[in-house]
Design a protein around this motif. Structure first.
Motif, mmCIF file in Angstrom:
data_model
loop_
_atom_site.group_PDB
_atom_site.id
_atom_site.type_symbol
_atom_site.label_atom_id
_atom_site.label_comp_id
_atom_site.label_asym_id
_atom_site.label_seq_id
_atom_site.Cartn_x
_atom_site.Cartn_y
_atom_site.Cartn_z
ATOM 1 N N GLY A 60 0.767 -1.237 0.000
ATOM 2 C CA GLY A 60 0.000 0.000 0.000
ATOM 3 C C GLY A 60 0.795 1.283 0.000
ATOM 4 N N ILE A 61 2.123 1.205 -0.063
ATOM 5 C CA ILE A 61 2.935 2.424 -0.007
ATOM 6 C C ILE A 61 2.996 3.071 -1.392
ATOM 7 C CG2 ILE A 61 5.188 3.396 0.541
ATOM 8 C CD1 ILE A 61 3.639 2.232 2.937
ATOM 9 N N SER A 62 2.457 4.274 -1.498
ATOM 10 C CA SER A 62 2.521 5.016 -2.761
ATOM 11 C C SER A 62 3.828 5.783 -2.886
ATOM 12 C CB SER A 62 1.344 5.985 -2.873
ATOM 13 O OG SER A 62 0.116 5.290 -2.961
ATOM 14 N N GLY A 63 4.332 6.300 -1.783
ATOM 15 C CA GLY A 63 5.565 7.060 -1.824
ATOM 16 C C GLY A 63 6.131 7.270 -0.438
ATOM 17 N N ILE A 64 7.436 7.466 -0.376
ATOM 18 C CA ILE A 64 8.126 7.725 0.886
ATOM 19 C C ILE A 64 8.762 9.104 0.809
ATOM 20 C CG2 ILE A 64 10.114 7.069 2.297
ATOM 21 C CD1 ILE A 64 9.479 4.188 1.804
ATOM 22 N N VAL A 65 8.495 9.913 1.820
ATOM 23 C CA VAL A 65 9.046 11.267 1.885
ATOM 24 C C VAL A 65 10.409 11.210 2.560
ATOM 25 C CG1 VAL A 65 8.694 13.617 2.718
ATOM 26 C CG2 VAL A 65 6.716 12.225 2.018
ATOM 27 N N ILE A 66 11.438 11.574 1.824
ATOM 28 C CA ILE A 66 12.797 11.577 2.355
ATOM 29 C C ILE A 66 13.243 13.016 2.570
ATOM 30 C CG2 ILE A 66 13.426 9.368 1.322
ATOM 31 C CD1 ILE A 66 14.819 10.945 -0.930
ATOM 32 N N GLY A 67 14.159 13.206 3.495
ATOM 33 C CA GLY A 67 14.718 14.526 3.745
ATOM 34 C C GLY A 67 16.222 14.491 3.561
ATOM 35 N N ALA A 68 16.827 15.646 3.435
ATOM 36 C CA ALA A 68 18.281 15.717 3.283
ATOM 37 C C ALA A 68 18.755 17.113 3.639
ATOM 38 C CB ALA A 68 18.697 15.361 1.865
ATOM 39 N N ARG A 69 19.837 17.176 4.403
ATOM 40 C CA ARG A 69 20.434 18.474 4.721
ATOM 41 C C ARG A 69 21.388 18.940 3.629
ATOM 42 N NH1 ARG A 69 22.057 18.861 11.111
ATOM 43 N NH2 ARG A 69 20.077 18.183 12.002
ATOM 44 N N ASN A 70 21.895 17.984 2.836
ATOM 45 C CA ASN A 70 22.878 18.337 1.812
ATOM 46 C C ASN A 70 22.777 17.370 0.639
ATOM 47 O OD1 ASN A 70 24.558 15.950 2.461
ATOM 48 N ND2 ASN A 70 25.006 17.079 4.357
ATOM 49 N N ALA A 71 23.538 17.653 -0.405
ATOM 50 C CA ALA A 71 23.457 16.864 -1.633
ATOM 51 C C ALA A 71 23.907 15.427 -1.431
ATOM 52 C CB ALA A 71 24.299 17.534 -2.725
ATOM 53 N N ASP A 72 24.935 15.201 -0.619
ATOM 54 C CA ASP A 72 25.417 13.836 -0.397
ATOM 55 C C ASP A 72 24.342 12.980 0.259
ATOM 56 O OD1 ASP A 72 27.870 14.360 -1.541
ATOM 57 O OD2 ASP A 72 28.875 14.768 0.369
ATOM 58 N N GLN A 73 23.663 13.522 1.265
ATOM 59 C CA GLN A 73 22.577 12.783 1.907
ATOM 60 C C GLN A 73 21.470 12.475 0.907
ATOM 61 O OE1 GLN A 73 21.084 14.914 5.295
ATOM 62 N NE2 GLN A 73 22.714 14.244 6.660
ATOM 63 N N LEU A 74 21.125 13.442 0.083
ATOM 64 C CA LEU A 74 20.046 13.245 -0.882
ATOM 65 C C LEU A 74 20.419 12.180 -1.910
ATOM 66 C CD1 LEU A 74 17.293 13.942 -1.961
ATOM 67 C CD2 LEU A 74 18.286 15.897 -3.158
ATOM 68 N N ARG A 75 21.640 12.238 -2.440
ATOM 69 C CA ARG A 75 22.060 11.215 -3.397
ATOM 70 C C ARG A 75 21.999 9.827 -2.773
ATOM 71 N NH1 ARG A 75 26.287 14.977 -4.273
ATOM 72 N NH2 ARG A 75 26.010 16.168 -6.209
ATOM 73 N N ASN A 76 22.456 9.711 -1.547
ATOM 74 C CA ASN A 76 22.457 8.424 -0.876
ATOM 75 C C ASN A 76 21.037 7.897 -0.703
ATOM 76 O OD1 ASN A 76 24.007 6.349 0.813
ATOM 77 N ND2 ASN A 76 22.468 7.064 2.266
ATOM 78 N N ASN A 77 20.129 8.748 -0.277
ATOM 79 C CA ASN A 77 18.744 8.317 -0.064
ATOM 80 C C ASN A 77 18.043 7.984 -1.379
ATOM 81 O OD1 ASN A 77 19.026 8.619 2.687
ATOM 82 N ND2 ASN A 77 18.045 10.619 2.776
ATOM 83 N N LEU A 78 18.284 8.781 -2.419
ATOM 84 C CA LEU A 78 17.637 8.540 -3.707
ATOM 85 C C LEU A 78 18.054 7.202 -4.310
ATOM 86 C CD1 LEU A 78 17.886 12.094 -5.313
ATOM 87 C CD2 LEU A 78 15.780 10.911 -4.693
ATOM 88 N N ALA A 79 19.256 6.760 -3.994
ATOM 89 C CA ALA A 79 19.733 5.489 -4.544
ATOM 90 C C ALA A 79 18.919 4.304 -4.043
ATOM 91 C CB ALA A 79 21.207 5.289 -4.204
ATOM 92 N N ALA A 80 18.167 4.480 -2.972
ATOM 93 C CA ALA A 80 17.342 3.392 -2.439
ATOM 94 C C ALA A 80 16.277 2.948 -3.438
ATOM 95 C CB ALA A 80 16.678 3.826 -1.136
ATOM 96 N N ALA A 81 15.905 3.837 -4.349
ATOM 97 C CA ALA A 81 14.866 3.504 -5.332
ATOM 98 C C ALA A 81 15.300 2.384 -6.269
ATOM 99 C CB ALA A 81 14.496 4.738 -6.145
ATOM 100 N N ASP A 82 16.609 2.150 -6.381
ATOM 101 C CA ASP A 82 17.120 1.144 -7.308
ATOM 102 C C ASP A 82 17.495 -0.162 -6.609
ATOM 103 O OD1 ASP A 82 16.942 2.938 -9.477
ATOM 104 O OD2 ASP A 82 18.858 3.843 -8.898
ATOM 105 N N ILE A 83 17.186 -0.276 -5.321
ATOM 106 C CA ILE A 83 17.580 -1.458 -4.553
ATOM 107 C C ILE A 83 16.384 -2.389 -4.376
ATOM 108 C CG2 ILE A 83 18.377 -2.271 -2.294
ATOM 109 C CD1 ILE A 83 19.913 0.378 -2.031
ATOM 110 N N THR A 84 16.597 -3.660 -4.634
ATOM 111 C CA THR A 84 15.587 -4.682 -4.393
ATOM 112 C C THR A 84 16.143 -5.674 -3.385
ATOM 113 O OG1 THR A 84 14.691 -4.484 -6.640
ATOM 114 C CG2 THR A 84 14.141 -6.482 -5.400
#
Length: 340
Positions: free
Chosen positions: A280-304
């Motif tokens: 039932g999860i449509s989307g997950i809201v992620i936060g980031a203080r800087n670009a490195d944190q954001l890149r790291n979190n966004l990479a989760a979309a490609d992990i199975t």
């Protein structure tokens, strides 16, 4: 980036959504989350958009409107390529009508948000918390008025209990008004209460789930674990996070550390990938203080994750449900199967 349908609507949203509570730092509380200014916010929006993360979540109460203002500046000139979600309901002043979701407050708050965001419509307008003082019919009529005026495209809610949400859905059906299409909830490996009632309700009623604080207020950032207390510069070391019993936290972080060593993925990536795989999860809201944190979190979309990894995470994070859910699970499990 995978796009998913938001509940029973026709709107497609990215699996990962950038939350902007770190934008501004305009109050003591939100300063502990972050102090991203307009220039930094624009860079984060660029990075997110390039990765396919084209939806941004904010609220009028985030830094008393400053988050909305900065987000508005960051998306200027490209607004129609993006989705913007905001919320109302939390206190915005000392007056008796500066809090809650009465009709007057909803309409005035929406007008204020539109001005701060520099846009003429909001893609998803969410009621931030349940207001037991205001009739549900009144809330629905106010949201319908904004929809008919073209000021909001869809409406959702956040932090509702099961009966609050079901009452609103039933009222919408009774009145012939649009239903809330989404429910934004607190959910993570160390906070799975959402699964007991709200998850099956969302699946049953086609209400899409958007998750806030999927890393449990920075406690699943990878910087905290057994014999690793929160660093002084971490949000988790402040009062701007959420309490988690140590035994529950360390049972999860021990396994996340082990899986990170096994897979080469970071701890937050694994925690986010687990969340993306939940029913039932449509989307997950992620936060980031800087670009490195954001890149790291966004990479989760490609992990199975593998079935074995998911089963291990499920077991490490399992807790006994509150009544009557433990009773249903124990005595009528065949009639009350878990969501799939």
């Amino acid at each position: 980036m995978q796009y998913r349908t938001l509940g029973g609507s026709g709107l497609k949203v990215p699996a990962l959504i950038l939350g902007t509570a770190t934008f501004g730092g305009g109050t003591d509380f939100f300063r502990k989350w972050g102090e991203t200014d307009a220039r930094e916010a624009s860079a984060l929006v660029d990075l997110a958009r390039d990765a396919g993360c084209t939806m941004f979540d904010t609220a009028d109460s985030y830094s008393r409107g400053l988050s909305e203002e900065i987000l508005g500046q960051a998306v200027r000139g490209r607004r129609h390529d993006l989705l913007i979600a905001t919320k109302t309901g939390m206190a915005m002043g000392p007056g008796p009508n500066d809090v809650g979701t009465a009709r007057s407050r909803i309409i005035r708050s929406c007008e204020d948000s539109l001005r701060r965001l520099g846009t003429d419509y909001i893609d998803l307008y969410q009621l931030h918390a349940f207001d037991a003082v205001t009739p549900v019919d009144e809330m629905l009529h106010a949201l319908d008025s904004l929809t008919r005026a073209g000021k909001i495209r869809y409406a959702g809610v956040s932090n509702y209990s099961g009966w609050h949400l079901m009452k609103m859905l039933a009222a919408a059906d009774r009145l012939g008004l649009p239903r809330p299409v989404s429910h934004q909830v607190y959910y993570s490996l160390v906070a799975r209460d959402f699964e007991w009632e709200l998850m099956p309700l969302g699946l049953d009623q086609s209400v899409g789930t958007l998750v806030w604080s999927p890393l449990a207020g920075a406690r699943l950032s990878g910087r905290i674990g057994r014999n690793r207390p929160a660093p002084a510069d971490s949000r988790a070391a402040t009062d701007a996070t959420w309490a988690v019993p140590d035994d529950r936290l360390y049972a999860v972080t021990d396994l996340l550390d082990a899986l990170a060593a096994e897979t080469g993925h970071s701890v937050p990536q694994i925690a986010l990938a687990w969340g993306l795989g939940r029913p039932g999860i449509s989307g997950i809201v992620i936060g980031a203080r800087n670009a490195d944190q954001l890149r790291n979190n966004l990479a989760a979309a490609d992990i199975t994750l593998t079935a074995d990894q998911i089963a291990r995470l499920d077991a490490a994070s399992d807790t006994t449900p509150a009544y009557p859910y433990w009773h249903q699970r124990r005595t009528m499990s065949d009639r009350n199967p878990p969501p799939v």
